[in-house]
Design a protein around this motif. Sequence first.
Motif, short mmCIF file in Angstrom:
data_model
loop_
_atom_site.label_atom_id
_atom_site.label_comp_id
_atom_site.label_asym_id
_atom_site.label_seq_id
_atom_site.Cartn_x
_atom_site.Cartn_y
_atom_site.Cartn_z
N VAL A 38 26.28 -2.87 -7.30
CA VAL A 38 24.98 -1.77 -7.23
C VAL A 38 24.73 -1.69 -5.45
O VAL A 38 24.40 -2.67 -4.87
CB VAL A 38 23.86 -2.39 -8.04
CG1 VAL A 38 22.62 -1.37 -7.76
CG2 VAL A 38 24.26 -2.57 -9.17
N VAL B 156 26.65 3.01 -8.24
CA VAL B 156 27.05 1.68 -9.04
C VAL B 156 28.88 1.97 -8.96
O VAL B 156 29.17 2.88 -9.58
CB VAL B 156 26.44 1.53 -10.27
CG1 VAL B 156 27.07 0.70 -11.13
CG2 VAL B 156 25.00 1.61 -10.26
N ARG C 48 30.53 -5.04 -11.50
CA ARG C 48 29.83 -3.89 -10.86
C ARG C 48 29.27 -4.32 -9.49
O ARG C 48 28.69 -5.16 -9.32
CB ARG C 48 29.04 -3.41 -12.09
CG ARG C 48 29.80 -2.69 -13.24
CD ARG C 48 28.82 -1.83 -13.80
NE ARG C 48 27.63 -2.56 -14.40
CZ ARG C 48 26.22 -2.42 -14.58
NH1 ARG C 48 25.90 -0.90 -14.48
NH2 ARG C 48 25.53 -3.05 -15.27
N VAL D 283 18.70 2.93 -6.31
CA VAL D 283 20.21 3.08 -6.39
C VAL D 283 20.80 4.07 -6.02
O VAL D 283 20.70 5.40 -6.28
CB VAL D 283 20.48 2.78 -8.08
CG1 VAL D 283 21.82 2.77 -8.26
CG2 VAL D 283 19.83 1.55 -8.64
N LEU E 118 17.93 0.42 -13.98
CA LEU E 118 19.22 -0.05 -13.95
C LEU E 118 19.26 -1.18 -14.96
O LEU E 118 18.57 -1.74 -15.46
CB LEU E 118 19.73 -1.28 -12.61
CG LEU E 118 20.80 -1.91 -12.11
CD1 LEU E 118 22.00 -0.91 -12.13
CD2 LEU E 118 20.34 -2.77 -11.24
N VAL F 53 24.58 -6.64 -5.92
CA VAL F 53 23.91 -5.90 -5.34
C VAL F 53 23.70 -5.72 -3.99
O VAL F 53 23.76 -6.94 -3.09
CB VAL F 53 22.29 -6.07 -5.47
CG1 VAL F 53 21.33 -4.75 -5.13
CG2 VAL F 53 22.00 -6.09 -7.11
N VAL G 198 27.03 -9.05 -11.76
CA VAL G 198 26.43 -7.81 -11.21
C VAL G 198 26.23 -8.34 -9.56
O VAL G 198 25.33 -9.17 -9.56
CB VAL G 198 25.66 -6.91 -11.76
CG1 VAL G 198 25.30 -5.77 -10.74
CG2 VAL G 198 26.09 -6.51 -12.85
#
Length: 259
Positions: free
Chosen positions: A207, A219, A205, A216, A29, A39, A37
């Motif tokens: 994830v 995305v 973004r 992952v 990543l 997660v 970003v």
Amino acid sequence: MTSKISFRDVTRTFPVNNGAFTALDGVSLDIGEREFVTVVGPSGCGKSTLLALAAGLDEPTSGEVTVDGERVTGPGPERGMIFQQYALFPWLTVRRNVEFGLRLTGLPAAERRARATHAIELVGLADFADALPKTLSGGMKQRCAIARAYAVDPEVLLMDEPFGALDALTRVQLQDQLLRTWSAQRRTVLFVTHDVEEAVYLARRVVVMAARPGRVQEVVDIDLPYPRTEQMRLSPQFAALRNRVWNAVYHQPPAAARP
């Protein structure tokens, strides 16, 4: 886009009674310079492990984590970590809590105070600079923790579910406060959350992680302009993105069925 943080085929295993548990399995990543970003993923997908590796609080079993192309081998002043728990010193005022990390750098007192004052103003706590933590609400304590991280001027902010313990209204208020601060400072932010709406609202973004072993899954680009607004949360575009991320998180096939 220039990569600020890179994970290259990162695997992290932990010993358990019957062998080993794989928290992350071959994760690759890239997080861009000044990118926000988030997660998100199911419990046990390795979100916090990913953050700990970027912070240098843990190291991969295999693979590599780099910041600005340099391998992460431990914590560093260019990376600020913010946890769900505030971890404030109860006997120190807001100002002295924010100055604490600066004392370790050996900065002169006048510069420490100026930087602490700026960070406190950024998070909207100027009126409470001389208050003790016991007099603050939960949201104010978390803003103090964020100010402390900002004061040392890190290039990267690593945030591990920082709003997870707060009530819904305070959470929304702090999301907006964080985005205002990020817009003013433009640091690279890697933000772990279990809340899909929060993940979509904050990020450029998202994830999406898959669990057991953590990797992952997808995305998702969040093609919504900044500044984000309350009206935006009610838009069809936001709903479509939220539903896409929700389905990616909660409608994953069983681990055994994955290739």
